[in-house]
Design a protein around this motif. Structure first.
Motif, short mmCIF file in Angstrom:
data_model
loop_
_atom_site.label_atom_id
_atom_site.label_comp_id
_atom_site.label_asym_id
_atom_site.label_seq_id
_atom_site.Cartn_x
_atom_site.Cartn_y
_atom_site.Cartn_z
N LEU A 176 28.73 38.93 16.23
CA LEU A 176 29.55 38.47 17.34
C LEU A 176 29.16 37.06 17.77
O LEU A 176 29.94 36.35 18.41
N VAL A 177 27.93 36.68 17.43
CA VAL A 177 27.41 35.36 17.75
C VAL A 177 26.77 34.77 16.50
O VAL A 177 26.15 35.48 15.71
N ALA A 178 26.98 33.49 16.31
CA ALA A 178 26.32 32.77 15.22
C ALA A 178 25.65 31.55 15.83
O ALA A 178 26.28 30.49 15.96
N SER A 179 24.42 31.71 16.25
CA SER A 179 23.70 30.59 16.87
C SER A 179 23.59 29.43 15.88
O SER A 179 23.44 29.64 14.68
N LYS A 180 23.70 28.22 16.39
CA LYS A 180 23.63 27.05 15.52
C LYS A 180 22.69 26.02 16.12
O LYS A 180 22.39 26.04 17.32
N LYS A 181 22.22 25.12 15.27
CA LYS A 181 21.30 24.08 15.72
C LYS A 181 22.02 22.75 15.86
O LYS A 181 22.80 22.34 14.98
N GLU B 201 29.05 29.89 25.81
CA GLU B 201 29.27 29.12 24.58
C GLU B 201 28.62 27.75 24.69
O GLU B 201 28.83 27.01 25.65
N GLY B 202 27.80 27.41 23.69
CA GLY B 202 27.16 26.10 23.66
C GLY B 202 25.89 26.00 24.49
O GLY B 202 25.25 24.96 24.51
N SER B 203 25.51 27.09 25.15
CA SER B 203 24.30 27.08 25.98
C SER B 203 23.07 27.43 25.16
O SER B 203 23.16 28.10 24.12
N THR C 232 17.93 21.68 18.73
CA THR C 232 18.11 22.68 19.78
C THR C 232 19.06 23.80 19.31
O THR C 232 20.13 23.52 18.77
N LYS C 233 18.66 25.04 19.53
CA LYS C 233 19.48 26.18 19.15
C LYS C 233 20.44 26.51 20.28
O LYS C 233 20.04 26.69 21.42
N VAL C 234 21.74 26.56 19.95
CA VAL C 234 22.75 26.88 20.96
C VAL C 234 23.58 28.08 20.49
O VAL C 234 23.64 28.39 19.30
N ILE C 235 24.21 28.73 21.45
CA ILE C 235 24.97 29.95 21.18
C ILE C 235 26.42 29.62 20.85
O ILE C 235 27.07 28.84 21.56
N ALA C 236 26.92 30.21 19.77
CA ALA C 236 28.32 30.03 19.38
C ALA C 236 28.91 31.40 19.04
O ALA C 236 28.33 32.15 18.26
N GLN D 268 30.77 35.79 28.89
CA GLN D 268 31.52 34.81 28.11
C GLN D 268 33.02 35.06 28.22
O GLN D 268 33.80 34.13 28.43
N LEU D 269 33.43 36.29 28.09
CA LEU D 269 34.85 36.63 28.12
C LEU D 269 35.49 36.38 29.48
O LEU D 269 36.71 36.24 29.58
N GLN D 270 34.67 36.31 30.52
CA GLN D 270 35.20 36.15 31.87
C GLN D 270 34.84 34.80 32.50
O GLN D 270 34.72 34.68 33.71
#
Length: 307
Positions: A170-175, A140-142, A180-184, A133-135
């Motif tokens: 460090l991550v707060a997954s959201k729906k 994000e959003g996947s 659909t659950k995505v990574i934030a 993610q950092l590079q």
């Protein structure tokens, strides 16, 4: 034995030869067959008994001794374990695989215990996801399914890596509205790095030397990689990185712990990059280097990432 099943995944076994069992006792060789396998990016050694069962304390002592001698996690195989036997092995911290439906391994978050244990550090997969993610990778959003399509990890491994990141805030997954659950991520860029840094570790699991490399291409690491990002000259001995899950002594001619024509860093997670390892992993791998020139060039390389 050809394979075992852990968490519904069939895992291939490879019988370890006597030349790679130096340091074991006669009792070890008489009592067990030895098989190498890899799970969640960790190399392990499965011991399959030729004789009757031992006591939990004996398993604990044997595992501790063999792990120290062979430098790998020791796992015992059982066709069947009763509930009280599992409980006693868990109490002794003995790793095992029992038949097809039960296992207790160092990388398996879902164990017979009902409580999920959290760690105070990033797992290998968790760190891989974060550094990707950092590079600039599309994290994000996947969804986890989307990441499994291109990451060198299984869906299960990625799910556990994301859970590790969530445990460390460090991550707060959201729906999404469709469920659909995505990574934030909680932060971005340098802020995310600084928040995650206390949980990171060097990617290097072990360093060895060899006289000949396999035909496959491996990315430059260590000083060899730093010389690509700085004015520092390369060492006389080139350094490369190889993922622990793909490293086999037999592929690297003349492997030893002391010297050789090539220096091989065995990494906990797959190197991010092809010709050269990624700069953030490289920075982490060089943090303990005592050479002030290396420290200076590594710091300048690190600072250039955020400009």
């Amino acid at each position: 034995m050809d394979n075992i099943i852990v968490a519904g995944i069939k895992i291939a076994l490879k019988e370890r030869g006597k030349s790679n069992l130096k340091g074991i006792t006669v009792d070890d060789s008489v009592r067990y067959f030895f098989y190498d396998f890899s799970f969640q990016g960790e190399l392990m050694l499965l011991l399959v008994s030729k004789l009757s069962k031992e006591t939990p304390l004996q398993y604990q002592k044997r595992a501790a001794r063999l792990s120290a001698t062979l430098g790998v996690h020791i796992v015992f195989y059982f066709e069947h374990l009763d509930f009280y036997e599992k409980k006693r092995l868990l109490e002794k911290g003995v790793y095992y695989v029992a038949g097809k439906n039960n296992a207790y391994l160092p990388t398996l978050l879902t164990t017979p215990s009902t409580k999920r244990k959290t760690t105070g550090h990033l797992s290998a997969c968790g760190q891989y996801i974060l550094l990707s993610q950092l590079q600039g990778k599309a994290i994000e959003g996947s969804t986890i399914s989307a990441l499994a399509e291109w990451m060198p990890y299984t869906y299960v491994s990625i799910a556990k890596g994301v859970q590790n990141l969530e445990d460390l805030s460090l991550v707060a997954s959201k729906k999404e509205p469709d469920g659909t659950k995505v990574i934030a991520f909680s932060k971005s860029g340098l802020e995310l790095w600084e928040k995650a840094k206390p949980f990171m570790t060097s990617p290097i699991k072990k360093t060895v030397f060899c006289d000949m490399l396999p035909s496959e291409k491996y990315p430059a690491a260590g000083i060899s990689a730093l010389s690509s990002f700085s004015n520092l000259a390369d060492d006389d001995i080139p350094t490369i990185a190889v993922y622990a899950g793909r490293f086999k002594d037999v592929d690297f001619e003349g492997v030893n712990d002391f010297d050789g024509r090539f220096k091989v860093e065995i990494w906990k997670y797959p190197p991010i990059g092809e010709g050269v390892v990624d700069r953030l992993s490289l920075f982490l791998s060089l943090e303990e280097d005592q050479d002030p020139r290396v420290h200076k060039e590594a710091q300048q390389m690190f600072e250039s990432i955020w400009k």
